[in-house]
Design a protein around this motif. Structure first.
Motif, PDB file in Angstrom:
ATOM      1  N   ASP A  62       0.867  -1.331   0.057  1.00  0.00           N
ATOM      2  CA  ASP A  62      -0.111  -0.063  -0.075  1.00  0.00           C
ATOM      3  C   ASP A  62       0.935   1.024  -0.241  1.00  0.00           C
ATOM      4  O   ASP A  62       2.015   1.184   0.543  1.00  0.00           O
ATOM      5  CB  ASP A  62      -0.930  -0.037   1.105  1.00  0.00           C
ATOM      6  N   LYS A  66      -0.974   3.023   7.151  1.00  0.00           N
ATOM      7  CA  LYS A  66      -1.657   1.748   7.200  1.00  0.00           C
ATOM      8  C   LYS A  66      -0.671   0.635   7.296  1.00  0.00           C
ATOM      9  O   LYS A  66      -0.866  -0.445   8.029  1.00  0.00           O
ATOM     10  CB  LYS A  66      -2.310   1.789   5.703  1.00  0.00           C
ATOM     11  N   THR A  82     -11.431   2.494  -7.105  1.00  0.00           N
ATOM     12  CA  THR A  82     -11.922   3.057  -8.385  1.00  0.00           C
ATOM     13  C   THR A  82     -13.056   4.002  -7.958  1.00  0.00           C
ATOM     14  O   THR A  82     -14.132   3.839  -8.367  1.00  0.00           O
ATOM     15  CB  THR A  82     -12.404   1.976  -9.159  1.00  0.00           C
ATOM     16  N   LYS A 103     -21.282   4.665  -6.325  1.00  0.00           N
ATOM     17  CA  LYS A 103     -20.538   4.751  -7.413  1.00  0.00           C
ATOM     18  C   LYS A 103     -20.775   3.815  -8.513  1.00  0.00           C
ATOM     19  O   LYS A 103     -20.731   4.041  -9.634  1.00  0.00           O
ATOM     20  CB  LYS A 103     -19.089   4.642  -6.986  1.00  0.00           C
TER      21      LYS A 103
HETATM   22  P1  NAD Z   1     -10.005   1.116  -0.297  1.00  0.00           P
HETATM   23  O1  NAD Z   1     -10.111   2.694  -0.605  1.00  0.00           O
HETATM   24  O2  NAD Z   1     -10.558   0.903   1.115  1.00  0.00           O
HETATM   25  O3  NAD Z   1      -8.632   0.641  -0.628  1.00  0.00           O
HETATM   26  C1  NAD Z   1      -7.924   0.985  -1.426  1.00  0.00           C
HETATM   27  C2  NAD Z   1      -6.525   1.038  -1.157  1.00  0.00           C
HETATM   28  O4  NAD Z   1      -5.611   1.048  -2.146  1.00  0.00           O
HETATM   29  C3  NAD Z   1      -5.839   2.104  -0.126  1.00  0.00           C
HETATM   30  O5  NAD Z   1      -5.481   1.898   1.054  1.00  0.00           O
HETATM   31  C4  NAD Z   1      -5.157   2.908  -0.898  1.00  0.00           C
HETATM   32  O6  NAD Z   1      -4.084   3.542  -0.095  1.00  0.00           O
HETATM   33  C5  NAD Z   1      -4.547   1.834  -1.833  1.00  0.00           C
HETATM   34  N1  NAD Z   1      -3.625   2.351  -3.193  1.00  0.00           N
HETATM   35  C6  NAD Z   1      -3.720   3.419  -4.003  1.00  0.00           C
HETATM   36  N2  NAD Z   1      -2.816   3.470  -4.911  1.00  0.00           N
HETATM   37  C7  NAD Z   1      -2.075   2.255  -4.714  1.00  0.00           C
HETATM   38  C8  NAD Z   1      -1.107   1.708  -5.199  1.00  0.00           C
HETATM   39  N3  NAD Z   1      -0.568   2.534  -6.343  1.00  0.00           N
HETATM   40  N4  NAD Z   1      -0.271   0.784  -4.957  1.00  0.00           N
HETATM   41  C9  NAD Z   1      -0.812   0.197  -3.585  1.00  0.00           C
HETATM   42  N5  NAD Z   1      -1.895   0.676  -2.899  1.00  0.00           N
HETATM   43  C10 NAD Z   1      -2.579   1.660  -3.214  1.00  0.00           C
HETATM   44  O7  NAD Z   1     -10.962   0.492  -1.234  1.00  0.00           O
HETATM   45  P2  NAD Z   1     -11.793  -0.754  -1.336  1.00  0.00           P
HETATM   46  O8  NAD Z   1     -13.265  -0.482  -0.486  1.00  0.00           O
HETATM   47  O9  NAD Z   1     -11.197  -1.920  -0.593  1.00  0.00           O
HETATM   48  O10 NAD Z   1     -12.214  -0.915  -2.841  1.00  0.00           O
HETATM   49  C11 NAD Z   1     -11.095  -1.357  -3.632  1.00  0.00           C
HETATM   50  C12 NAD Z   1     -11.891  -1.971  -5.030  1.00  0.00           C
HETATM   51  O11 NAD Z   1     -12.602  -2.914  -4.812  1.00  0.00           O
HETATM   52  C13 NAD Z   1     -12.806  -0.637  -5.622  1.00  0.00           C
HETATM   53  O12 NAD Z   1     -12.685  -1.072  -6.867  1.00  0.00           O
HETATM   54  C14 NAD Z   1     -14.356  -1.172  -5.202  1.00  0.00           C
HETATM   55  O13 NAD Z   1     -15.174  -0.565  -6.007  1.00  0.00           O
HETATM   56  C15 NAD Z   1     -14.083  -2.719  -4.995  1.00  0.00           C
HETATM   57  N6  NAD Z   1     -15.144  -3.418  -4.029  1.00  0.00           N
HETATM   58  C16 NAD Z   1     -15.200  -2.878  -2.826  1.00  0.00           C
HETATM   59  C17 NAD Z   1     -15.993  -3.464  -2.179  1.00  0.00           C
HETATM   60  C18 NAD Z   1     -16.304  -3.014  -0.569  1.00  0.00           C
HETATM   61  O14 NAD Z   1     -17.308  -3.677   0.012  1.00  0.00           O
HETATM   62  N7  NAD Z   1     -15.574  -1.971  -0.070  1.00  0.00           N
HETATM   63  C19 NAD Z   1     -16.695  -4.737  -2.540  1.00  0.00           C
HETATM   64  C20 NAD Z   1     -16.237  -5.307  -3.629  1.00  0.00           C
HETATM   65  C21 NAD Z   1     -15.745  -4.558  -4.521  1.00  0.00           C
END
Ligand code: NAD
Length: 438
Positions: free
Chosen positions: A30, A35, A84, A261
């Motif tokens: 990350d 974190k 995203t 979203k």
């Molecule tokens: P989040 O915002 O909780 O986590 C994303 C993480 O990615 C952050 O910790 C950020 O610091 C990190 N990040 C950003 N750029 C980076 C890089 N270059 N290298 C490494 N880490 C990096 O997001 P989330 O809720 O876990 O969602 C992630 C994806 O999964 C999204 O596309 C979301 O739509 C999808 N999704 C989310 C859920 C949910 O319930 N939250 C369920 C299914 C799918």
């Protein structure tokens, strides 16, 4: 197999920990230093039941680091789970994903598979493969697989370990075998398809659930007008297996990091391709209105909110998570403040996150009792068990005026009315409404 996961959010961290639980050695990457420091000290940066226990149990199987080069260079599989988020025009912001794609291209020294778990518009996997190919530093073969995620926050660990299906959008036999190898111990049925269909499965699933929520909310609104009871209606509908009883609880709309979203992104994608998704357009509109339904209800009881003590119970977008993204509380608290109300909030796990947003604009209570004491009106935005189990008689004893406007139907109308409370909820009759104008 050496597995690396990009992004340690709700999806990435849970995926990594569950893969470790099933015997894989995983490196989590990350860009957020705080974190990674927390994770290395054994603390989960997010609230998710069972997650921290599994982190501890599998601590020898998981590495957490900021250094992507070391993590990606000789990985067999890299899973991308970065955010995203929504752009202003409703489309998905893919900058974090493309950034990881470039990092992979610059780093990887042996053939590997890249699986995209982030929710991405149809065609994005193809684009990521192109970006990687165009930027490749070493002579290696990288195949991209669409592996969308269906977990729900609050039950993410359970949802991952016992998922209903694993969707794999693959374009080669080798990529399919690598993915099946990493999920070997999960014993979950596969849906194997092409990448575009896999990407669409994710959006179509989320948007269908959002549509179901907006549908039952519209029916609830009509129930209020014509005098029917939405809980009985939902029960009667949900017993039909063709309909199913999940996502049929009427309330003040969906929130969170996905439904808002993902509905907008699919609507945008359709528009971009000169097609209008009328069902999703309606879903979005209904939800926007539903979110502010309680404030509209409050106008029945007060001509103005100015100077009123308002208690707000429940802040997160749903129970079981500390996530405030797109939570109805974030839409409503500013409206209450604009109206001149004094706002006092309580939530079992969302307090730290809400403080970062509203600072000293509102007051923070350490218990439900404290929040409702001397309140003129109490709004309920999230159906936490602590709120549902709270002794309803205490509202009548502690509030200045016992008026509850409940966006999640936490109490029985009869119990509330018998306790001397003026109780307004969603899609159900409000007894003694005629007594009310205060
Ligand atoms: P989040 O915002 O909780 O986590 C994303 C993480 O990615 C952050 O910790 C950020 O610091 C990190 N990040 C950003 N750029 C980076 C890089 N270059 N290298 C490494 N880490 C990096 O997001 P989330 O809720 O876990 O969602 C992630 C994806 O999964 C999204 O596309 C979301 O739509 C999808 N999704 C989310 C859920 C949910 O319930 N939250 C369920 C299914 C799918």
């Amino acid at each position: 197999m050496r597995v690396s996961v990009a992004g340690t959010g709700y999806v990435g961290l849970v995926t990594a920990v569950c893969l470790a639980e099933k015997g894989n050695i995983v490196t989590c990457v990350d860009i957020d230093r705080e974190k990674i420091n927390l994770l290395n000290s054994g603390v989960s940066p997010i609230y998710e039941p069972q997650l921290e226990e599994l982190m501890w149990k599998n601590k020898n199987m998981i590495l957490y680091q900021n250094d992507y080069i070391e993590a990606y260079r000789d990985a067999d599989l890299i899973i991308i789970a970065v955010g995203t988020p929504e752009k202003n025009d409703g489309s998905a912001n893919l900058q974090y994903l493309f950034e990881v794609a470039k990092q992979i291209a610059n780093t990887v020294v042996k053939d590997c598979v890249v699986a995209i778990k982030s929710t991405v518009p149809v065609g994005t996997n193809d684009k990521v493969e192109r970006i990687i190919k165009e930027n490749l530093k070493y002579d290696v073969k990288i195949e991209v697989v669409s592996n969308p995620e269906f977990l729900a926050q609050g039950t993410a660990v359970r949802d991952t370990l016992s998922a209903t299906r694993i969707v794999l959008g693959v374009e080669s036999e080798n990529a399919e075998q690598v993915m099946k190898e990493v999920y070997r111990e999960f014993n979950i049925p596969y849906v194997i398809t092409d990448r575009k269909s896999a990407e669409m499965i994710k959006y179509a699933s989320n948007d269908f659930l959002a549509l179901k929520v907006s549908y039952i909310n519209e029916i609830a609104n009509l129930c209020e007008i014509v005098g029917a009871n939405i809980e009985d209606v939902s029960k009667g509908m949900g017993m039909d297996p063709r309909i199913g009883n999940q996502f049929l609880n009427a309330g003040i709309g969906y929130g969170g990091s996905c439904f808002p979203k993902d509905t907008k992104a699919l609507h945008w994608l359709a528009n971009y391709n000169d097609y209008e998704l009328k069902t999703i357009k309606a879903t979005i509109e209904i939800n926007e209105n539903q979110k502010i339904k309680l404030i509209k209800k409050a106008r029945k009881y007060f001509n103005s909110l100015n100077g009123l003590n308002v208690a707000v119970l429940g802040l997160t977008f749903k129970p079981g998570t500390d996530d405030l993204r797109e939570a109805p509380s974030l839409t409503n608290i500013p409206l209450l403040l604009e109206g001149g109300a004094k706002v006092n909030v309580w939530d079992p796990v969302g307090m730290e996150n809400i403080k970062k947003i509203f600072l000293d604009e509102i007051s923070y209570s350490s218990s439900i009792e404290e929040a409702i004491t001397n309140a003129d009106i109490c709004f309920i935005f999230t159906e936490w068990p602590e709120i549902k189990d709270f002794d309803i008689e205490k509202y009548a004893k502690l509030m200045k005026r016992p008026l509850i406007i409940d966006g999640r139907n936490c109490y029985s109308v009869t119990d509330a009315t018998n306790s001397g409370i003026i109780y307004d909820s969603i899609g159900r009759k409000t007894i003694a409404e005629e007594l009310l104008k205060i």
